[in-house]
Write a protein that holds these residues in place. Structure first.
Motif, mmCIF file in Angstrom:
data_model
loop_
_atom_site.group_PDB
_atom_site.id
_atom_site.type_symbol
_atom_site.label_atom_id
_atom_site.label_comp_id
_atom_site.label_asym_id
_atom_site.label_seq_id
_atom_site.Cartn_x
_atom_site.Cartn_y
_atom_site.Cartn_z
ATOM 1 N N ASN A 115 -6.398 3.539 12.745
ATOM 2 C CA ASN A 115 -6.910 2.250 12.294
ATOM 3 C C ASN A 115 -7.601 2.374 10.941
ATOM 4 O O ASN A 115 -7.393 1.559 10.032
ATOM 5 N N THR A 116 -8.406 3.416 10.793
ATOM 6 C CA THR A 116 -9.111 3.644 9.530
ATOM 7 C C THR A 116 -8.138 3.967 8.408
ATOM 8 O O THR A 116 -8.273 3.478 7.278
ATOM 9 N N ALA A 117 -7.136 4.813 8.712
ATOM 10 C CA ALA A 117 -6.125 5.155 7.710
ATOM 11 C C ALA A 117 -5.392 3.906 7.239
ATOM 12 O O ALA A 117 -5.143 3.726 6.037
ATOM 13 N N PHE A 118 -5.040 3.035 8.178
ATOM 14 C CA PHE A 118 -4.340 1.793 7.825
ATOM 15 C C PHE A 118 -5.192 0.953 6.875
ATOM 16 O O PHE A 118 -4.700 0.429 5.873
ATOM 17 N N ALA A 119 -6.492 0.818 7.191
ATOM 18 C CA ALA A 119 -7.384 0.018 6.357
ATOM 19 C C ALA A 119 -7.521 0.616 4.955
ATOM 20 O O ALA A 119 -7.541 -0.112 3.950
ATOM 21 N N LEU A 120 -7.601 1.937 4.881
ATOM 22 C CA LEU A 120 -7.722 2.597 3.573
ATOM 23 C C LEU A 120 -6.463 2.417 2.743
ATOM 24 O O LEU A 120 -6.529 2.144 1.535
ATOM 25 N N PHE A 121 -5.300 2.562 3.382
ATOM 26 C CA PHE A 121 -4.039 2.371 2.659
ATOM 27 C C PHE A 121 -3.872 0.908 2.223
ATOM 28 O O PHE A 121 -3.346 0.630 1.140
ATOM 29 N N LYS A 122 -4.307 -0.008 3.083
ATOM 30 C CA LYS A 122 -4.216 -1.434 2.737
ATOM 31 C C LYS A 122 -5.041 -1.720 1.486
ATOM 32 O O LYS A 122 -4.595 -2.424 0.580
ATOM 33 N N GLN A 123 -6.229 -1.172 1.436
ATOM 34 C CA GLN A 123 -7.095 -1.362 0.280
ATOM 35 C C GLN A 123 -6.499 -0.707 -0.978
ATOM 36 O O GLN A 123 -6.586 -1.261 -2.079
ATOM 37 N N GLN A 124 -5.870 0.456 -0.787
ATOM 38 C CA GLN A 124 -5.260 1.169 -1.905
ATOM 39 C C GLN A 124 -4.013 0.469 -2.419
ATOM 40 O O GLN A 124 -3.677 0.554 -3.600
ATOM 41 N N GLY A 125 -3.317 -0.197 -1.493
ATOM 42 C CA GLY A 125 -2.098 -0.914 -1.868
ATOM 43 C C GLY A 125 -0.819 -0.192 -1.536
ATOM 44 O O GLY A 125 0.271 -0.734 -1.706
ATOM 45 N N TYR A 126 -0.895 1.004 -1.024
ATOM 46 C CA TYR A 126 0.284 1.776 -0.613
ATOM 47 C C TYR A 126 -0.198 2.975 0.205
ATOM 48 O O TYR A 126 -1.384 3.312 0.204
ATOM 49 N N GLY A 127 0.755 3.631 0.871
ATOM 50 C CA GLY A 127 0.410 4.837 1.609
ATOM 51 C C GLY A 127 1.356 5.096 2.766
ATOM 52 O O GLY A 127 2.208 4.272 3.104
#
Length: 247
Positions: A115-127
């Motif tokens: 869940n945390t990884a998803f939120a971080l990638f969402k904020q980054q814009g890719y991942g």
């Protein structure tokens, strides 16, 4: 060209270490979150690219989330977060303490990290979020909480992938369905076991291709399919026999 960066969550196993070794040889900058960093300190110093080690307490969801966010900040964002966590504690009496530990780590801890990884990638814009799961989640099994936790993991990853599609986010979610390699090795099965470099190589190849789901090694796709179609009275009585064991 920007150097690829990755966070590996749960890098204590031999398989994780082989994945780390191959990624390092490919020039990937790595941050490893492990239960006991001291055990890997000398080993990571021999790798060709810089590797950071950090302690991870996966049985404490809030602490695990904070650790992942800190690693993310130290790396200034990453391209890949690969999760290889989980415990399998089997005893015929099914003691609740063991079941609870598997649920805490394999379900709560896993979900907190993803869940945390998803939120971080969402904020980054890719991942790219990858998780090494198991075909044990195809059906229930004697290690009750373990099998159930792997089914949870598969569904959680599928849900994240669907959510990313709905939000039109360029995020890749990969579910690595690992075969029962420990069991194959225990029963000296040449057909179903495979050398660690081969297993790690197939995992990395699946990640590079951005696959939604991959079976490693590939032949375990057949076992996963059979597991789903076998009637329960057959599935529940099947077992592998060691060489020389009478039927």
């Amino acid at each position: 060209m920007t150097q690829a960066k990755a966070i590996i969550v749960g890098a204590s196993s031999q398989l994780s270490q082989e994945i780390v070794r191959q990624l390092s040889q490919q020039g990937v900058l790595l941050h490893l979150l492990v239960a006991d960093p001291e055990n890997l300190t000398e080993w990571v110093q021999q790798l060709p690219t810089p590797v950071t080690l950090e302690k991870l307490a996966l049985d404490n969801a809030d602490a695990a989330i904070a650790t992942l966010k800190q690693a993310w900040q130290q790396m200034d964002g990453v391209d890949l977060i690969l999760v290889n966590t989980g415990v399998n504690l089997y005893h015929p009496s099914l003691p609740w303490a063991a079941e609870q530990q598997m649920i805490t780590i394999n379900v709560q801890g896993f979900a907190a990290i993803c869940n945390t990884a998803f939120a971080l990638f969402k904020q980054q814009g890719y991942g790219h979020l990858g998780a090494i799961n198991s075909i044990a989640g195809q059906r229930g099994g004697s290690s009750v909480a373990y099998h159930a936790s792997k089914a949870f993991a598969a569904n959680y990853l599928q849900g994240l992938s669907m959510h990313a599609q709905r939000l039109k986010l360029p995020l890749t979610i990969t579910d690595i369905q690992l075969g029962l390699l420990d069991k194959a090795a225990m029963h000296q099965s040449r057909l179903w076991s495979a050398p660690l470099p081969t297993v790690a190589g197939q995992i990395i190849k699946a990640l590079n291709k951005g696959k939604r789901r991959a079976y490693v090694t590939k032949r375990w796709m057949l076992m996963a399919w059979l597991s789903n179609i076998l009637p329960e009275y057959i599935y529940n009585t099947r077992r592998w026999k060691k060489k020389g064991e009478s039927k």
